[in-house]
Design an enzyme around this catalytic site. Structure first.
Site, PDB file in Angstrom:
ATOM      1  N   TYR A  10       0.826  -1.213   0.000  1.00 25.28           N
ATOM      2  CA  TYR A  10       0.000   0.000   0.000  1.00 25.28           C
ATOM      3  C   TYR A  10       0.861   1.264   0.000  1.00 25.28           C
ATOM      4  CZ  TYR A  10      -4.783  -1.681   0.739  1.00 25.28           C
ATOM      5  OH  TYR A  10      -6.032  -2.225   0.593  1.00 25.28           O
TER       6      TYR A  10
ATOM      7  N   LYS B 109       2.735 -15.472   2.642  1.00 24.61           N
ATOM      8  CA  LYS B 109       2.935 -16.167   1.364  1.00 24.61           C
ATOM      9  C   LYS B 109       4.435 -16.424   1.280  1.00 24.61           C
ATOM     10  CE  LYS B 109       1.473 -17.783  -2.591  1.00 24.61           C
ATOM     11  NZ  LYS B 109       0.507 -18.904  -2.729  1.00 24.61           N
TER      12      LYS B 109
ATOM     13  N   ASP C 213      -3.497 -18.059   0.452  1.00 29.28           N
ATOM     14  CA  ASP C 213      -4.489 -18.714  -0.412  1.00 29.28           C
ATOM     15  C   ASP C 213      -5.242 -19.793   0.370  1.00 29.28           C
ATOM     16  OD1 ASP C 213      -2.069 -20.107  -0.288  1.00 29.28           O
ATOM     17  OD2 ASP C 213      -2.100 -20.759  -2.383  1.00 29.28           O
TER      18      ASP C 213
ATOM     19  N   ASP D 288      -6.664  -6.723   3.956  1.00 24.08           N
ATOM     20  CA  ASP D 288      -7.764  -6.040   3.267  1.00 24.08           C
ATOM     21  C   ASP D 288      -8.706  -7.071   2.659  1.00 24.08           C
ATOM     22  OD1 ASP D 288      -9.202  -3.900   2.000  1.00 24.08           O
ATOM     23  OD2 ASP D 288      -8.135  -4.353   0.135  1.00 24.08           O
TER      24      ASP D 288
ATOM     25  N   ASP E 189     -12.641  -8.632   4.174  1.00 25.05           N
ATOM     26  CA  ASP E 189     -13.899  -8.589   3.412  1.00 25.05           C
ATOM     27  C   ASP E 189     -14.510  -9.986   3.342  1.00 25.05           C
ATOM     28  OD1 ASP E 189     -13.656  -5.850   2.825  1.00 25.05           O
ATOM     29  OD2 ASP E 189     -14.334  -6.123   0.762  1.00 25.05           O
TER      30      ASP E 189
END
Ligand code: IPM
Ligand code: MG
Length: 356
Positions: free
Chosen positions: A138, A189, A221, A245, A249
């Site tokens: 970001y 990851k 994942d 983020d 959601d």
């Protein structure tokens, strides 16, 4: 105690107005709160040509806590990146060093049937996502869109984390796990990205000071899959800005509606910005249908974490539970046999439950 109220855009103004009603009611009952409003996002751009106007930043700095609505809208998509609403929020997070984003996803008994997953998979679900909020891709430099020799364009963003940034969010997450079921899952990851390999190492190092917490690791994942396969395996999840983020959601949908989820973004001293995790929903803005509960629950988190008003926070959360039990539902959580209400009526119902 001074609270900066930054409603923002779209449904942001409607939902914060309901939380303000709740806070005003508490102020009337003796909780020492002083509220002051300022524009941010698209509203900031319209008022002062800047998504984070100087005066708004100043107010946010002076305040003990910030209640934030939502920002953004299609009318701003063509603006240069620096002027877009999202920049206002990202700069506010960065300027105030709000690095620790707490996103609880809790399933209210009454809403288990509103989840897109089978009720038995989500009944009683209570997870906390701790998202790092001021680093990662970001904010990493270099970034931008450049034209290469030969004329082809290339977009660049940089994923980077310093050890110190990882360590401080690790501590927040371990501390949070200590107050809960004492299980922490760090999401990375590390099979592909060095940044997150370092992330994992620092989590393990920090874990040495928390022998009472069970630390586990999961690739992002797999975590995305596990959240819909068996979400109750999680207690606290800690992850970087971008993964957080996305996963937050996803986790929100387990609870029935993104319209139910509050969040807190804290600095090292406990000052915070409180906002629903949903966006400005331009498609339903101005129609009095948005769910104000995520914002009202964010105000409750604010009372607890930044203002030291644990009792008032509990009263607000009880009032929300009561209106759900009484059957009040905005459109996003409506199921047959319940009472469909608009944004304002939902706010009024919470105020009434609070008074009772
Ligand atoms: C969130 C939002 C923001 C983010 C946007 C509006 C910049 O999606 O708070 O999750 O990406 O952090
Ligand atoms: Mg988001």
């Amino acid at each position: 105690m001074k609270v900066a109220v930054l409603p923002g855009d779209g449904i942001g103004t409607e939902i914060t107005a309901q939380a303000v009603k709740v806070l005003s009611r508490l102020a009337g009952a003796g909780v020492p709160l002083e509220l002051e409003e300022a524009p941010v996002g698209g509203a900031g751009y319209e008022a002062a040509g800047d998504p984070l106007p100087e005066a708004t930043l100043k107010l946010a700095r002076q305040a003990d806590a910030i209640l934030f609505g939502a920002i953004g809208g299609p009318q701003y998509d063509a603006l240069p990146r620096e002027k877009r609403p999202e920049r206002g929020l990202l700069r506010l997070r960065k300027e105030l060093a709000l690095f620790a984003n707490l996103r609880p996803a809790r399933v209210y008994e009454e809403l288990a049937g509103a989840s897109s997953l089978k009720a038995e998979l989500v009944a009683g679900l209570d997870i906390l996502i701790v998202r790092e909020l001021t680093g990662d891709i970001y904010f990493g430099e270099p970034r931008g869109i450049a034209t290469l020799p030969g004329g082809e364009r290339e977009g660049v963003n940089t994923m980077r984390y310093r050890e110190s940034e990882i360590r401080r969010i690790a501590q927040v997450a371990f501390d949070a796990a200590r107050r809960r079921a004492k299980r922490l899952c760090s999401v990375d990851k590390s099979n592909v990205l060095e940044t997150t390999e370092l992330w994992k190492q620092v989590m393990i190092e920090t874990g040495a000071q928390y022998p009472d917490i069970a630390l586990s690791h999961m690739y992002v994942d797999n975590c995305a899959m596990q959240l819909v396969r068996n979400p109750k395996q999680f207690d606290v999840i800690v992850t970087g800005n971008m993964f957080g983020d996305i996963l937050s959601d996803e986790a929100s949908m387990l609870t029935g509606s993104i319209g139910m989820l509050p969040s807190a973004s804290l600095d090292a001293g406990g000052k915070g910005l409180y906002e629903p995790i949903h966006g400005s929903a331009p498609d339903i803005a101005g129609r009095d249908v948005a769910n104000p509960l995520a914002t009202i629950l964010s105000a409750a988190m604010m009372l607890r974490y930044s203002l030291g008003e644990e009792r008032a926070a509990g009263l607000v959360e009880d009032a929300v539970r009561k209106v759900l039990r009484e059957g009040y539902r905005t459109a996003d959580i409506y199921t047959a046999g319940t009472k469909k209400v608009g944004t304002r009526q939902m706010g009024d119902a919470v105020v009434a439950a609070l008074a009772a």
